[in-house]
Design an enzyme around this catalytic site. Structure first.
Site, PDB file in Angstrom:
ATOM      1  N   ASN A 152     -39.681  25.868  52.241  1.00  0.00           N
ATOM      2  CA  ASN A 152     -38.732  24.979  52.934  1.00  0.00           C
ATOM      3  C   ASN A 152     -37.658  25.718  53.726  1.00  0.00           C
ATOM      4  O   ASN A 152     -37.207  25.230  54.751  1.00  0.00           O
ATOM      5  CB  ASN A 152     -38.108  23.978  51.964  1.00  0.00           C
ATOM      6  CG  ASN A 152     -37.331  24.645  50.860  1.00  0.00           C
ATOM      7  OD1 ASN A 152     -37.596  25.790  50.496  1.00  0.00           O
ATOM      8  ND2 ASN A 152     -36.366  23.946  50.316  1.00  0.00           N
ATOM      9  N   GLU A 249     -34.929  30.622  41.191  1.00  0.00           N
ATOM     10  CA  GLU A 249     -34.306  29.535  41.968  1.00  0.00           C
ATOM     11  C   GLU A 249     -35.316  28.396  42.028  1.00  0.00           C
ATOM     12  O   GLU A 249     -36.271  28.454  42.801  1.00  0.00           O
ATOM     13  CB  GLU A 249     -33.975  30.024  43.386  1.00  0.00           C
ATOM     14  CG  GLU A 249     -32.873  31.052  43.451  1.00  0.00           C
ATOM     15  CD  GLU A 249     -31.489  30.443  43.250  1.00  0.00           C
ATOM     16  OE1 GLU A 249     -31.365  29.201  43.166  1.00  0.00           O
ATOM     17  OE2 GLU A 249     -30.530  31.224  43.157  1.00  0.00           O
ATOM     18  N   CYS A 283     -34.082  21.839  47.983  1.00  0.00           N
ATOM     19  CA  CYS A 283     -34.075  21.889  46.513  1.00  0.00           C
ATOM     20  C   CYS A 283     -32.860  21.218  45.904  1.00  0.00           C
ATOM     21  O   CYS A 283     -32.953  20.555  44.873  1.00  0.00           O
ATOM     22  CB  CYS A 283     -34.115  23.346  46.065  1.00  0.00           C
ATOM     23  SG  CYS A 283     -32.805  24.332  46.835  1.00  0.00           S
ATOM     24  N   GLU A 461     -27.524  33.396  43.636  1.00  0.00           N
ATOM     25  CA  GLU A 461     -27.726  34.088  44.904  1.00  0.00           C
ATOM     26  C   GLU A 461     -26.513  33.881  45.800  1.00  0.00           C
ATOM     27  O   GLU A 461     -25.621  33.096  45.496  1.00  0.00           O
ATOM     28  CB  GLU A 461     -28.984  33.531  45.608  1.00  0.00           C
ATOM     29  CG  GLU A 461     -30.263  33.823  44.843  1.00  0.00           C
ATOM     30  CD  GLU A 461     -31.534  33.571  45.654  1.00  0.00           C
ATOM     31  OE1 GLU A 461     -31.590  32.568  46.378  1.00  0.00           O
ATOM     32  OE2 GLU A 461     -32.460  34.404  45.554  1.00  0.00           O
TER      33      GLU A 461
HETATM   34  P1  NAD Z   1     -44.280  26.572  44.534  1.00  0.00           P
HETATM   35  O1  NAD Z   1     -43.743  26.756  43.180  1.00  0.00           O
HETATM   36  O2  NAD Z   1     -45.533  25.822  44.713  1.00  0.00           O
HETATM   37  O3  NAD Z   1     -44.531  27.999  45.244  1.00  0.00           O
HETATM   38  C1  NAD Z   1     -43.496  28.940  45.412  1.00  0.00           C
HETATM   39  C2  NAD Z   1     -44.096  30.314  45.654  1.00  0.00           C
HETATM   40  O4  NAD Z   1     -44.773  30.753  44.472  1.00  0.00           O
HETATM   41  C3  NAD Z   1     -45.135  30.389  46.765  1.00  0.00           C
HETATM   42  O5  NAD Z   1     -44.922  31.575  47.503  1.00  0.00           O
HETATM   43  C4  NAD Z   1     -46.456  30.453  46.017  1.00  0.00           C
HETATM   44  O6  NAD Z   1     -47.491  31.100  46.733  1.00  0.00           O
HETATM   45  C5  NAD Z   1     -46.058  31.266  44.809  1.00  0.00           C
HETATM   46  N1  NAD Z   1     -46.914  31.121  43.623  1.00  0.00           N
HETATM   47  C6  NAD Z   1     -47.717  30.098  43.274  1.00  0.00           C
HETATM   48  N2  NAD Z   1     -48.311  30.350  42.090  1.00  0.00           N
HETATM   49  C7  NAD Z   1     -47.862  31.556  41.673  1.00  0.00           C
HETATM   50  C8  NAD Z   1     -48.094  32.357  40.513  1.00  0.00           C
HETATM   51  N3  NAD Z   1     -48.906  31.954  39.539  1.00  0.00           N
HETATM   52  N4  NAD Z   1     -47.458  33.533  40.410  1.00  0.00           N
HETATM   53  C9  NAD Z   1     -46.603  33.951  41.375  1.00  0.00           C
HETATM   54  N5  NAD Z   1     -46.350  33.234  42.506  1.00  0.00           N
HETATM   55  C10 NAD Z   1     -46.966  32.053  42.646  1.00  0.00           C
HETATM   56  O7  NAD Z   1     -43.096  25.923  45.373  1.00  0.00           O
HETATM   57  P2  NAD Z   1     -43.113  25.404  46.873  1.00  0.00           P
HETATM   58  O8  NAD Z   1     -43.904  24.150  46.941  1.00  0.00           O
HETATM   59  O9  NAD Z   1     -43.454  26.532  47.786  1.00  0.00           O
HETATM   60  O10 NAD Z   1     -41.571  25.101  47.113  1.00  0.00           O
HETATM   61  C11 NAD Z   1     -40.942  23.916  46.739  1.00  0.00           C
HETATM   62  C12 NAD Z   1     -40.159  24.110  45.463  1.00  0.00           C
HETATM   63  O11 NAD Z   1     -39.202  25.168  45.634  1.00  0.00           O
HETATM   64  C13 NAD Z   1     -39.340  22.890  45.084  1.00  0.00           C
HETATM   65  O12 NAD Z   1     -39.445  22.655  43.719  1.00  0.00           O
HETATM   66  C14 NAD Z   1     -37.916  23.303  45.460  1.00  0.00           C
HETATM   67  O13 NAD Z   1     -36.918  22.610  44.745  1.00  0.00           O
HETATM   68  C15 NAD Z   1     -37.932  24.750  45.147  1.00  0.00           C
HETATM   69  N6  NAD Z   1     -36.857  25.466  45.856  1.00  0.00           N
HETATM   70  C16 NAD Z   1     -35.799  25.921  45.128  1.00  0.00           C
HETATM   71  C17 NAD Z   1     -34.740  26.558  45.774  1.00  0.00           C
HETATM   72  C18 NAD Z   1     -33.538  27.053  45.020  1.00  0.00           C
HETATM   73  O14 NAD Z   1     -32.791  27.846  45.581  1.00  0.00           O
HETATM   74  N7  NAD Z   1     -33.310  26.647  43.785  1.00  0.00           N
HETATM   75  C19 NAD Z   1     -34.787  26.740  47.162  1.00  0.00           C
HETATM   76  C20 NAD Z   1     -35.902  26.275  47.860  1.00  0.00           C
HETATM   77  C21 NAD Z   1     -36.935  25.636  47.196  1.00  0.00           C
END
Ligand code: NAD
Length: 487
Positions: A152, A249, A283, A461
Site C-alpha cells: 500500500n 508493522e 493500515c 518506526e
Molecule cells: P501480506 O502480509 O500479505 O504481505 C506482506 C509482505 O510479506 C509481502 O511482501 C509478502 O510477499 C511477504 N510474505 C508473504 N508471506 C511471507 C512469509 N511466509 N514469509 C515472509 N514474507 C512473506 O500483507 P499485504 O497484503 O502486502 O499488506 C497489507 C497489510 O499490511 C495490511 O494488513 C496492512 O494493515 C498492513 N500494513 C501495516 C502497516 C503498518 O505500518 N503497521 C503499513 C502498511 C500496511
C-alpha cells in the site's frame, strides 16, 4: 526505467536472477501488464546476503555524520525526481496522483532527511563507578537487516526501513511486495547516485517464499516487516529460529471517536481521510467510527453529502480522489465484506458498488461505502477490510466508548474529536493504540513514533528511537584499580 524486465539490485548493480525466472507486474489502474520482474531465488538471496555482509563491515566504521550526508544527498535526488517517482508509485499502486507526491514521495524524503540528520547522534551512556572506574556503553549496528514490505505504501515502507538501518551502520536487503515492485528499485538507484557504497542496499523481488528465506536465514541479523497480522505471525516464527531482532508493522481496525461537542465539519473530513484516502488501503485507518448518538444524524448527513462528491477515476488524473484498488482479487474481497455487512444487518447508506471507469476496464474501482447501524460484533467492525468501507457505530458515554474502542486484538491507532481537551487527554491515556490523534487523523510526520501495540506490531518506526531498533548496546566496564581477589 524504460526497461522491459525489472532486474534485482545486488552489490550496487542491476542483476537478473540466476534462474532467469520472472513474474508479471500488472497495473492496478487498468489491469494491463506493466512489465516482467526478475524473480529472486535462493542463490540470489545468498549473493545479496554475502555482498551485504562484506559491505557492512566497512560501513560500520564510517562516522555517523558521513553516513548521514549520503542519506541527505539521496533526499535531494529524490526531491529532484519527485513527480516522476510519484507517477511510478501511482502506476504501481493505483493510488491517485493527487496523493503520491505528498503521502509517498515527500514522506520518503522526510525519512531520509530525518535519519540523515540524526545519524551522527548514535551514542551510548557513561557510568561513573567510583574510584576512577567506569563503564560506558556503545550503540553498535546489528549487521545485515532484511526489510519486507506491503503493497500500500511501497516507497514509504522501503525508505522508513532502509534510512534508519543505514543511518545506524547496517546493510539492508529489501523485498518489496510482489504487487508493487517498482520504486524499491528506484530507491536503490538513488542511494547509488547519492554515493552509498555498493552492497549496502539490495533489492530482491518475489513472493512470500523470498521473504521466508530472509526471515529464517542465519545471515540476517534483523528483520523489519510490514504486512498483515497472519503473515507477521509466520514471519516471527521463522525469525525465532535464529533469535533475530524484529520490528513488526501489522494491520489494524482502529477506532475514531466523535464526541458530541466535536467540530462536525472537521470530524467528517477526518473520518473521510481515515477511511477513503488511498482507497482505504491504509493500515492505521479509523474504520470503526463511533459517533455520539446525539449528533449521529447530522454527522451522517454531512458525511454522505461529501462522500458522494468524491471523484472516482483514472489515478493519473489530478482531479481523482479515489483510484483503483490494488487488484481484482482484493477488490472482490472488499466487496464481499460489503455484502457481509448487509447480511449481518448493517445499513449501507452510500457506495459499496463496483464502478466502471472509461478506458480502465481491467481496473477495480468502487464507490466509498458507509455503513450505519453497525454493531460491535459484526465482522465488518472486527476484521481489517483494507478498502474504502466505513462502519459508523453510536455510543452514549465516554466509559462505554473507551471499552468498546479497545475491544479488539489490534492496537495500531485511534482518533478522537472533542473540544474538551481535558477529556481528550483522559481518553487518550486509556486507548490501547500506538498512535492517537486528537482532532485530526492519520498524520505521520517524521520524528513522531509510528507503530502498533497488541497484535498490530512490535517496535516503532519514523522516530529517533528507531535507531535503537537497528542497533544494540555493548557495555564496557573499565577497571582503574586492582582486582579484588576473592581467593
Ligand atoms: P501480506 O502480509 O500479505 O504481505 C506482506 C509482505 O510479506 C509481502 O511482501 C509478502 O510477499 C511477504 N510474505 C508473504 N508471506 C511471507 C512469509 N511466509 N514469509 C515472509 N514474507 C512473506 O500483507 P499485504 O497484503 O502486502 O499488506 C497489507 C497489510 O499490511 C495490511 O494488513 C496492512 O494493515 C498492513 N500494513 C501495516 C502497516 C503498518 O505500518 N503497521 C503499513 C502498511 C500496511
Amino acid at each position: 526505467m524504460a526497461i522491459s524486465t525489472l532486474p534485482l539490485f545486488i552489490g550496487g548493480k542491476a542483476v537478473f536472477s540466476s534462474s532467469g525466472e520472472t513474474f508479471t507486474n500488472y497495473r492496478p489502474m487498468d489491469g494491463a501488464v506493466d512489465r516482467e520482474i526478475s524473480l529472486a531465488g535462493p542463490d540470489d538471496v545468498e549473493l545479496a546476503i554475502s555482498v551485504a555482509q562484506n559491505a557492512q563491515e566497512e560501513w560500520a566504521t564510517v562516522p555517523g555524520i558521513e553516513r548521514g550526508r549520503i542519506l541527505l544527498a539521496a533526499a535531494r535526488i529524490m526531491r529532484d525526481r519527485r513527480q516522476e517517482i510519484a507517477e511510478i508509485e501511482t502506476l504501481d499502486t493505483g493510488k491517485p496522483i493527487s496523493e503520491t507526491p505528498y503521502a509517498d514521495v515527500d514522506s520518503a524524503i522526510d525519512a531520509l532527511e530525518f535519519f540523515g540528520g540524526i545519524a551522527m547522534d548514535m551514542k551510548g551512556d557513561f557510568h561513573d563507578l567510583g574510584n576512577g572506574s567506569m563503564a560506558y556503553s556503545i550503540r553498535e549496528p546489528l549487521g545485515v537487516c532484511a526489510g519486507i514490505g506491503a503493497w500500500n505504501y511501497p516507497l514509504q515502507i522501503a525508505t522508513w526501513k532502509s534510512a534508519p538501518a543505514l543511518a545506524a551502520g547496517n546493510a539492508m536487503i529489501f523485498k518489496p511486495s510482489e504487487l508493487t515492485p517498482l520504486n524499491a528499485y528506484t530507491l536503490a538507484e538513488i542511494y547509488r547516485e547519492a554515493g552509498l557504497p555498493d552492497g549496502l542496499f539490495n533489492v530482491v523481488q518475489g513472493m512470500g517464499q523470498v521473504g521466508a528465506i530472509l526471515a529464517s536465514h542465519p545471515g540476517i541479523d534483523k528483520l523489519t516487516f510490514t504486512g498483515s497480522v497472519p503473515t507477521g505471525k509466520r514471519v516471527l516464527e521463522a525469525a525465532a529460529s535464529t533469535v533475530k531482532h524484529t520490528t513488526m508493522e501489522l494491520g489494524g481496525k482502529s477506532p475514531l471517536i466523535i464526541f458530541e461537542d466535536a467540530d462536525l465539519d472537521n470530524a467528517v473530513a477526518a473520518a473521510m481521510n481515515a477511511n477513503f484516502y488511498s482507497q482505504g488501503e491504509v493500515c492505521s485507518n479509523g474504520t470503526r467510527v463511533f459517533v455520539h448518538a446525539s449528533i449521529r444524524d447530522m454527522f451522517l448527513e454531512k458525511l454522505v453529502e461529501r462522500t458522494e462528491k468524491m471523484v472516482i477515476g483514472d489515478p493519473m488524473a489530478e482531479e481523482t480522489h479515489v483510484g483503483a484498488l490494488i487488484s481484482e482479487d482484493h477488490g472482490e474481497k472488499v466487496l464481499s465484506y460489503v455484502e457481509l455487512g448487509v447480511q449481518q444487518g448493517a445499513t449501507l447508506i452510500t457506495g459499496g458498488e463496483r464502478v466502471e471507469v472509461p478506458d480502465m476496464e481491467g481496473g477495480f474501482y468502487m464507490s466509498p461505502a458507509v455503513f450505519a447501524g453497525c454493531e460491535d460484533h459484526m465482522r465488518i467492525c472486527q476484521e481489517e477490510i483494507f478498502g474504502p468501507v466505513m462502519s459508523v457505530l453510536t455510543f452514549q458515554d465516554e466509559k462505554e466508548v473507551i471499552k468498546r474502542a479497545n475491544n479488539t486484538e489490534f492496537g495500531l491507532a485511534a482518533g478522537l474529536f472533542t473540544k474538551d481537551l481535558a477529556r481528550a487527554h483522559r481518553v487518550v491515556r486509556k486507548l490501547q493504540a500506538g498512535s492517537c490523534w486528537v482532532n485530526n487523523y492519520n498524520l505521520t510526520p517524521a520524528g513522531v513514533p509510528f507503530g502498533g501495540s497488541k497484535q498490530s506490531g512490535i517496535g516503532r518506526e519514523n522516530c529517533a528511537r528507531t535507531l535503537d531498533h537497528f542497533s544494540e548496546i555493548k557495555s564496557v566496564y573499565v577497571e582503574l584499580g586492582d582486582v579484588e581477589s576473592s581467593y
